[in-house]
Write an enzyme that holds these catalytic residues in place. Structure first.
Site, short mmCIF file in Angstrom:
data_model
loop_
_atom_site.label_atom_id
_atom_site.label_comp_id
_atom_site.label_asym_id
_atom_site.label_seq_id
_atom_site.Cartn_x
_atom_site.Cartn_y
_atom_site.Cartn_z
N ASN A 228 0.82 -1.21 0.00
CA ASN A 228 0.00 0.00 0.00
C ASN A 228 0.86 1.26 0.00
O ASN A 228 0.53 2.24 -0.68
CB ASN A 228 -0.95 -0.02 1.20
CG ASN A 228 -2.08 -1.01 1.03
OD1 ASN A 228 -3.05 -0.74 0.34
ND2 ASN A 228 -1.94 -2.19 1.64
N ALA A 273 -5.08 -9.27 -3.04
CA ALA A 273 -4.53 -9.87 -1.82
C ALA A 273 -3.87 -8.89 -0.87
O ALA A 273 -3.64 -9.23 0.29
CB ALA A 273 -3.53 -10.96 -2.20
N TYR A 274 -3.57 -7.66 -1.33
CA TYR A 274 -2.82 -6.76 -0.47
C TYR A 274 -3.41 -5.36 -0.32
O TYR A 274 -3.28 -4.73 0.72
CB TYR A 274 -1.37 -6.61 -0.99
CG TYR A 274 -0.55 -7.85 -0.84
CD1 TYR A 274 0.10 -8.14 0.35
CD2 TYR A 274 -0.40 -8.75 -1.90
CE1 TYR A 274 0.87 -9.28 0.50
CE2 TYR A 274 0.36 -9.90 -1.77
CZ TYR A 274 0.99 -10.16 -0.57
OH TYR A 274 1.75 -11.29 -0.43
N MET A 275 -4.04 -4.84 -1.38
CA MET A 275 -4.47 -3.45 -1.35
C MET A 275 -5.60 -3.20 -0.36
O MET A 275 -6.56 -3.97 -0.30
CB MET A 275 -4.92 -3.00 -2.74
CG MET A 275 -3.79 -2.83 -3.75
SD MET A 275 -2.60 -1.57 -3.26
CE MET A 275 -3.67 -0.15 -3.03
#
Length: 314
Positions: A228, A273-275
């Site tokens: 992010n 999967a990450y944001m």
């Protein structure tokens, strides 16, 4: 949850599709609410009610490249997104403490475990590399930060290049220029005469976990934060440098692609999967671009953190 095998709209208890599931199985109610992509193969649907499925894994299937794709219920996704927001804020709040730990221990003359922990944390907060468990190195030769060896470090007079193959056989390359504060500590740790020896030879998984525990976060949280953070930095840089600016949608797509290239996975995995979705929703606002263009990166980051924090508090 029992795994049921899916074929042409029907469910079976075996992967040879010989034993059909009863028509009154609650999994059929779940199928009425979801659409299984036609390109998926080897699909497994989990036996549960629709109410249960809202908060759980619903089905799994293989894409054209043989990768397993996982599909979750709406509430599970919402909870996961909210968790990412909290992780982003939590890590941001302890970054000063982490940097203090690095600054204190990286000045040591010896290369004891605390010195190695400082270099480890500096590398992690710069590149957000996967942790690198020993079992993954043994099972499939997957390398991460903890399992880097001297052979993965290439030293030249003006830079150091870190090259290794990580998860899913993805090749990673990170460059540390001589002007970077990591250059000298990394040079000090590297031993060219022992290529097969671990770079962090005085650390273990337990020591790293104990170190990170003092900050109230997990090692994987740093990677979530890092994706992010990298997205925000790239977004801010793009707003400042691209003229004329593309639409917010195209700008976000470009920035996600740039971010994925830095952290070493596909744009879809970066986003899925990450944001933190609160961040993605925030930067979609055209009016917000005017704010970005008038701020330093630190000011921009602070604005984003305050917004995400207010969203999680609400």
């Amino acid at each position: 949850m029992r795994a049921l095998f899916y074929k042409d709209g029907k469910l079976f208890t075996d992967n040879n599709f010989l034993n059909p599931v009863s028509d009154n199985n609650p999994a059929y109610e779940v199928l009425q609410h979801v659409k299984i992509p036609t390109h998926l193969t080897d699909v497994v649907v989990y036996g549960q009610t629709w109410e249960e499925a809202l908060t759980r894994l619903i089905f799994v299937g293989s894409d054209s490249k043989g990768r397993r794709q996982y599909f979750y219920g709406k509430m599970h996704v919402q909870n996961r997104n909210a968790k990412r927001d909290r992780i982003f804020v939590r890590v941001y709040n302890v970054m000063k403490r982490i940097n203090c730990f690095i600054n204190k221990n990286i000045k040591k003359s010896s290369t004891d475990s605390n010195y190695q922990l400082a270099v480890f944390m500096l590398m992690e907060t710069m590149f957000f590399i996967r942790f690198g468990k020993m079992k993954y190195l043994k099972e499939n030769e997957t390398v991460g930060l903890l399992t880097l060896k001297n052979k993965h470090i290439e030293i030249s007079p003006d830079k150091i290049v870190i090259k290794f193959v990580g998860k899913d056989k993805v090749s990673h390359e990170f460059v540390v220029h001589k002007s970077n504060r990591l250059y000298k500590p990394l040079l000090k740790l590297t031993d060219d005469s022992s290529p097969e020896e671990f770079l962090f030879n005085k650390l273990s998984e337990r020591k790293v976990y104990e170190c990170i525990k003092q900050f109230g976060i997990r090692i994987k949280d740093l990677r979530t934060y890092g994706v992010n953070y990298t997205f925000l930095y790239n977004f801010w840089t793009n707003v400042k440098s691209i003229s004329p600016l593309p639409s917010p949608k195209k700008l976000i797509a470009l920035t996600i692609k740039q971010t994925a290239e830095v952290v070493g996975h596909t744009p879809s995995i970066s986003k899925r999967a990450y944001m933190a979705t609160t961040i993605l929703e925030m930067v979609k606002d055209k009016n917000f671009l005017d704010v970005v263009s008038k701020t330093t990166f630190d000011e921009f980051l602070s604005i984003v953190v305050d917004h995400v924090k207010s969203s999680t508090d609400g």
